[in-house]
Design a protein around this motif. Structure first.
Motif, PDB file in Angstrom:
ATOM      1  N   MET A  98       0.835  -1.198   0.000  1.00 34.61           N
ATOM      2  CA  MET A  98       0.000   0.000   0.000  1.00 34.61           C
ATOM      3  C   MET A  98       0.875   1.255   0.000  1.00 34.61           C
ATOM      4  O   MET A  98       0.607   2.217  -0.721  1.00 34.61           O
ATOM      5  N   ALA A  99       1.943   1.236   0.794  1.00 40.16           N
ATOM      6  CA  ALA A  99       2.849   2.382   0.848  1.00 40.16           C
ATOM      7  C   ALA A  99       3.545   2.590  -0.488  1.00 40.16           C
ATOM      8  O   ALA A  99       3.740   3.726  -0.925  1.00 40.16           O
ATOM      9  N   GLU A 100       3.891   1.510  -1.144  1.00 43.09           N
ATOM     10  CA  GLU A 100       4.542   1.602  -2.455  1.00 43.09           C
ATOM     11  C   GLU A 100       3.614   2.216  -3.504  1.00 43.09           C
ATOM     12  O   GLU A 100       4.042   2.995  -4.353  1.00 43.09           O
ATOM     13  N   LEU A 101       2.340   1.881  -3.430  1.00 45.29           N
ATOM     14  CA  LEU A 101       1.376   2.314  -4.437  1.00 45.29           C
ATOM     15  C   LEU A 101       0.847   3.735  -4.238  1.00 45.29           C
ATOM     16  O   LEU A 101       0.389   4.363  -5.183  1.00 45.29           O
ATOM     17  N   ALA A 102       0.884   4.226  -3.000  1.00 43.92           N
ATOM     18  CA  ALA A 102       0.212   5.488  -2.668  1.00 43.92           C
ATOM     19  C   ALA A 102       1.168   6.680  -2.670  1.00 43.92           C
ATOM     20  O   ALA A 102       2.365   6.538  -2.463  1.00 43.92           O
ATOM     21  N   ASP A 103       0.569   7.853  -2.882  1.00 45.68           N
ATOM     22  CA  ASP A 103       1.289   9.121  -2.835  1.00 45.68           C
ATOM     23  C   ASP A 103       0.904   9.953  -1.614  1.00 45.68           C
ATOM     24  O   ASP A 103       1.484  11.004  -1.373  1.00 45.68           O
ATOM     25  N   ALA A 104      -0.114   9.501  -0.873  1.00 46.88           N
ATOM     26  CA  ALA A 104      -0.579  10.165   0.346  1.00 46.88           C
ATOM     27  C   ALA A 104      -1.397   9.144   1.126  1.00 46.88           C
ATOM     28  O   ALA A 104      -1.875   8.152   0.559  1.00 46.88           O
ATOM     29  N   PHE A 105      -1.573   9.406   2.418  1.00 49.78           N
ATOM     30  CA  PHE A 105      -2.267   8.474   3.303  1.00 49.78           C
ATOM     31  C   PHE A 105      -3.307   9.226   4.118  1.00 49.78           C
ATOM     32  O   PHE A 105      -3.014  10.281   4.679  1.00 49.78           O
TER      33      PHE A 105
END
Length: 182
Positions: A98-105
């Protein structure tokens, strides 16, 4: 400075909670991301706020990527109508993907898992593992007790004020995206 936010990872409850506005807010977040052309990355669940955020994005024709451990698929906790469903072995792999795919959380209301996930990516940001923005969607004051507790960590000398100030705290998706620099 504007950031290129193509995908937002949303952490949220696998149950609906007691306040009906939690579910409607989750649906609105999914829809709002899709309407802005921003993909949703989430835990792949089909129930509660997870199901609502995914449904909101799907209803608006958005890109929805779920990341779920095999054991949860076996329990039939996942959705199979997503743009993409990535099945991993462990929760650690789930969070890393998920961290690899996302640009913000962004954290919506949720429980222990939601809290653990958002705190982990926030911690990663502050030790230099990523520079992606981290925020809380404070639906009906849900996150206020946590934010007050975090203030106590500052007062006790365990967290720098700058780390708290770096968090995006918003009551709407629009405010959150503005805070993310989108």
């Amino acid at each position: 400075m504007a950031r290129d936010i193509r995908r937002v990872a949303v952490f949220c409850g696998s149950s609906p909670g007691v306040d009906p506005s939690f579910v409607s807010s989750a649906h609105d977040v999914g829809r709002g991301l899709a309407e802005r052309g921003i993909g949703l990355v989430y835990g792949g669940g089909g129930h509660g706020l997870m199901g609502a955020v995914a449904q909101g994005a799907l209803d608006a024709g958005g890109e929805v990527t779920g990341v779920i451990p095999q054991s949860m698929v076996e329990r039939e906790w996942g959705r199979h109508d997503l743009t993409e469903l990535l099945v991993v072995e462990t929760m650690h792999e789930r969070k890393a993907k998920m961290a690899e795919l996302a640009d913000a959380f962004l954290a919506l209301p949720g429980g222990i898992g939601t809290l653990e996930e958002i705190i982990e990516v926030w911690s990663w940001r502050h030790i230099g593992f990523n520079d992606d923005p981290v925020g809380f969607l404070d639906v009906n004051g849900f996150w206020r007790p946590l934010l007050a507790a975090l203030g106590g960590l500052v007062e006790a000398g365990f967290v720098r004020r700058e780390a708290i100030d770096d968090l995006v705290v918003a009551t709407t998706l629009h405010e959150a995206l503005d805070g993310f620099g989108k």
